[in-house]
Design a protein around this motif. Sequence first.
Motif, PDB file in Angstrom:
ATOM      1  N   SER A 229       0.753  -1.192  -0.041  1.00 32.30           N
ATOM      2  CA  SER A 229      -0.022   0.133   0.030  1.00 32.30           C
ATOM      3  C   SER A 229       0.975   1.172   0.119  1.00 32.30           C
ATOM      4  O   SER A 229       0.399   2.051  -0.723  1.00 32.30           O
ATOM      5  N   TYR A 230       1.884   1.382   0.802  1.00 34.60           N
ATOM      6  CA  TYR A 230       2.626   2.611   0.972  1.00 34.60           C
ATOM      7  C   TYR A 230       3.523   2.566  -0.593  1.00 34.60           C
ATOM      8  O   TYR A 230       3.566   3.689  -1.006  1.00 34.60           O
ATOM      9  N   THR A 231       3.888   1.508  -1.018  1.00 40.19           N
ATOM     10  CA  THR A 231       4.811   1.578  -2.191  1.00 40.19           C
ATOM     11  C   THR A 231       3.872   1.854  -3.456  1.00 40.19           C
ATOM     12  O   THR A 231       4.431   2.565  -4.266  1.00 40.19           O
ATOM     13  N   LEU A 232       2.791   1.529  -3.569  1.00 40.77           N
ATOM     14  CA  LEU A 232       1.704   2.071  -4.525  1.00 40.77           C
ATOM     15  C   LEU A 232       0.689   3.128  -4.176  1.00 40.77           C
ATOM     16  O   LEU A 232      -0.150   3.124  -4.832  1.00 40.77           O
ATOM     17  N   ALA A 233       1.129   3.906  -3.047  1.00 36.96           N
ATOM     18  CA  ALA A 233       0.100   4.881  -2.652  1.00 36.96           C
ATOM     19  C   ALA A 233       0.011   5.537  -3.712  1.00 36.96           C
ATOM     20  O   ALA A 233      -1.342   6.160  -3.895  1.00 36.96           O
ATOM     21  N   HIS A 234       0.730   5.984  -4.719  1.00 36.24           N
ATOM     22  CA  HIS A 234       0.365   7.044  -5.560  1.00 36.24           C
ATOM     23  C   HIS A 234      -0.693   6.469  -6.625  1.00 36.24           C
ATOM     24  O   HIS A 234      -1.285   7.340  -7.496  1.00 36.24           O
ATOM     25  N   SER A 235      -1.056   5.181  -6.654  1.00 35.36           N
ATOM     26  CA  SER A 235      -2.230   4.828  -7.479  1.00 35.36           C
ATOM     27  C   SER A 235      -3.525   5.646  -7.054  1.00 35.36           C
ATOM     28  O   SER A 235      -4.321   5.886  -7.876  1.00 35.36           O
ATOM     29  N   ALA A 236      -3.309   5.807  -5.647  1.00 33.83           N
ATOM     30  CA  ALA A 236      -4.753   6.273  -5.311  1.00 33.83           C
ATOM     31  C   ALA A 236      -4.658   7.782  -5.652  1.00 33.83           C
ATOM     32  O   ALA A 236      -5.987   8.348  -6.407  1.00 33.83           O
ATOM     33  N   ALA A 237      -3.604   8.374  -5.910  1.00 33.06           N
ATOM     34  CA  ALA A 237      -3.489   9.912  -6.277  1.00 33.06           C
ATOM     35  C   ALA A 237      -3.954   9.905  -7.993  1.00 33.06           C
ATOM     36  O   ALA A 237      -4.571  10.903  -8.444  1.00 33.06           O
ATOM     37  N   TRP A 238      -3.317   8.817  -8.700  1.00 29.71           N
ATOM     38  CA  TRP A 238      -3.816   8.735 -10.187  1.00 29.71           C
ATOM     39  C   TRP A 238      -5.053   8.734 -10.558  1.00 29.71           C
ATOM     40  O   TRP A 238      -5.520   8.993 -11.273  1.00 29.71           O
ATOM     41  N   ASN A 239      -5.524   7.748  -9.620  1.00 27.14           N
ATOM     42  CA  ASN A 239      -7.056   7.538  -9.827  1.00 27.14           C
ATOM     43  C   ASN A 239      -8.000   8.806  -9.639  1.00 27.14           C
ATOM     44  O   ASN A 239      -8.753   9.155 -10.345  1.00 27.14           O
ATOM     45  N   THR A 240      -7.402   9.841  -8.589  1.00 27.23           N
ATOM     46  CA  THR A 240      -8.128  10.877  -8.541  1.00 27.23           C
ATOM     47  C   THR A 240      -8.106  11.903  -9.513  1.00 27.23           C
ATOM     48  O   THR A 240      -8.857  12.498 -10.239  1.00 27.23           O
ATOM     49  N   ILE A 241      -6.517  11.943 -10.169  1.00 26.99           N
ATOM     50  CA  ILE A 241      -6.246  12.888 -11.136  1.00 26.99           C
ATOM     51  C   ILE A 241      -7.076  12.489 -12.410  1.00 26.99           C
ATOM     52  O   ILE A 241      -7.674  13.329 -13.116  1.00 26.99           O
ATOM     53  N   SER A 242      -6.917  11.041 -12.808  1.00 32.28           N
ATOM     54  CA  SER A 242      -7.855  10.709 -13.883  1.00 32.28           C
ATOM     55  C   SER A 242      -9.016  10.787 -13.801  1.00 32.28           C
ATOM     56  O   SER A 242      -9.568  11.354 -14.769  1.00 32.28           O
ATOM     57  N   ASN A 243      -9.644  10.840 -12.767  1.00 29.12           N
ATOM     58  CA  ASN A 243     -11.253  10.869 -12.553  1.00 29.12           C
ATOM     59  C   ASN A 243     -11.725  12.300 -12.946  1.00 29.12           C
ATOM     60  O   ASN A 243     -12.560  12.797 -13.481  1.00 29.12           O
ATOM     61  N   LEU A 244     -10.752  13.238 -12.194  1.00 28.71           N
ATOM     62  CA  LEU A 244     -10.989  14.867 -12.712  1.00 28.71           C
ATOM     63  C   LEU A 244     -11.152  15.242 -14.195  1.00 28.71           C
ATOM     64  O   LEU A 244     -11.597  16.077 -14.500  1.00 28.71           O
ATOM     65  N   VAL A 245      -9.988  14.480 -14.899  1.00 25.12           N
ATOM     66  CA  VAL A 245      -9.678  15.008 -15.959  1.00 25.12           C
ATOM     67  C   VAL A 245     -10.586  14.326 -17.114  1.00 25.12           C
ATOM     68  O   VAL A 245     -11.225  14.755 -17.934  1.00 25.12           O
ATOM     69  N   THR A 246     -10.662  13.011 -17.074  1.00 23.92           N
ATOM     70  CA  THR A 246     -11.525  12.166 -17.872  1.00 23.92           C
ATOM     71  C   THR A 246     -13.026  12.546 -17.709  1.00 23.92           C
ATOM     72  O   THR A 246     -13.954  12.318 -18.794  1.00 23.92           O
ATOM     73  N   SER A 247     -13.487  13.034 -16.604  1.00 25.50           N
ATOM     74  CA  SER A 247     -14.860  13.120 -16.465  1.00 25.50           C
ATOM     75  C   SER A 247     -15.115  14.644 -16.699  1.00 25.50           C
ATOM     76  O   SER A 247     -16.266  14.834 -17.165  1.00 25.50           O
ATOM     77  N   GLY A 248     -14.170  15.467 -17.329  1.00 24.12           N
ATOM     78  CA  GLY A 248     -14.457  16.796 -17.776  1.00 24.12           C
ATOM     79  C   GLY A 248     -14.382  17.878 -16.788  1.00 24.12           C
ATOM     80  O   GLY A 248     -14.555  19.127 -17.499  1.00 24.12           O
TER      81      GLY A 248
END
Length: 378
Positions: A229-248
């Motif tokens: 979880s700590y090693t791949l914590a950035h996957s949580a951040a990326w999910n947020t970034i992608s959601n904000l962008v691809t949803s418009g």
Amino acid sequence: MVSEIVYSCDSHVVEGPEVFDGLVEKFGDRAPRVVDGWKGREGVYLAWPQIDFAMLVGRLGIAGANLNLPETKEKMQRGWDLINPGVKDPVARLTEQDTDGVVGEVMYPSINMLTYMVDDVEVVDAVFQRHNDWIRDYCSHSPERLIGVGCLTLRDVEVGIAELERCANMGIKGVAIPCTAPKDKPYSDPYYEPFWTAAEEAGLPLTMHIFCGAEPGMGLPKEWDEVVSYTLAHSAAWNTISNLVTSGVCERHPGLKFVMAEWETGWIAHTLERWDHAYYRARAVDRTPELEMLPSEYFHRNFNVTFEDDAIGVQTRDGIGVDNLLWGNDYPHHDAIWPNSRRILDEIMEGVPQEDVDKMVWGNVQKLYNIDVNALPV
């Protein structure tokens, strides 16, 4: 010398106990409180009984200490008593900046990172209002060297908008929102649209700091162990970034500025490249019709990311975007690089053109927060 001006864009305060005074009397068991000991563990904790979670206060202000020493353990157990002086005293904080060779800091919460997990809007709003008043007073000693980030709840958008506007009127230069939204209400949900409009009008950067998720574990898979979880914590951040962008959201609100704080950056360049390819492959199913740019182009326009001692991120800076990178020392947390920031920056910036260095350690943060260089000790 790395740069004449070095400014941390990822530091912290440790909120004083007065931020939480009187809440138990007002809200009873719903309120956070300072406790001596927690579930058999010694030390002073800030506890949230309603989420069955507590944070060891002293651990949050021991930058420069060795975790293996007995005296460090005592510091951690004694709450606010033995942690670094600048945690409580803004005058001492400036001296601690001088020790590290930085001229100022953007400061996020520490104890109140927990608060984003709580779904009791009334209590959370009360805590955040107290936090924001406290950070305003703390930073008033030197507003250009001490930039405190306010806290908002988005579980009730109207409450969040009201506190956003109050922060702006108080002169607070940025606010923190959950780094991950609740799974049943992601940031693509139209529910948040009034907030994005208000935030764009206010012009304040919106920070999404690691560990400030709306749910425990920031929505990462529960079957992952702590190391994964700590090693791949950035996957949580990326999910947020992608959601904000691809949803418009970023298409509709081009003026929004997001700061993804303390996720490091060595993973971003490849992810941006992969993101554009994934968007192309999935466009028939997932593409939002109003998007006019590639996902990576929205990232370069709307997002900033912070790094601490991430040499790989610096090496791949052209893929990330030099204009998107902000350096921070994470002071006063135990894994901060204080008081060695200058030495570490010299190491990770070796061979980097001075123009790029200056942007990452000063120019980008100055632009984002409109910092007056004439008020700094340079």
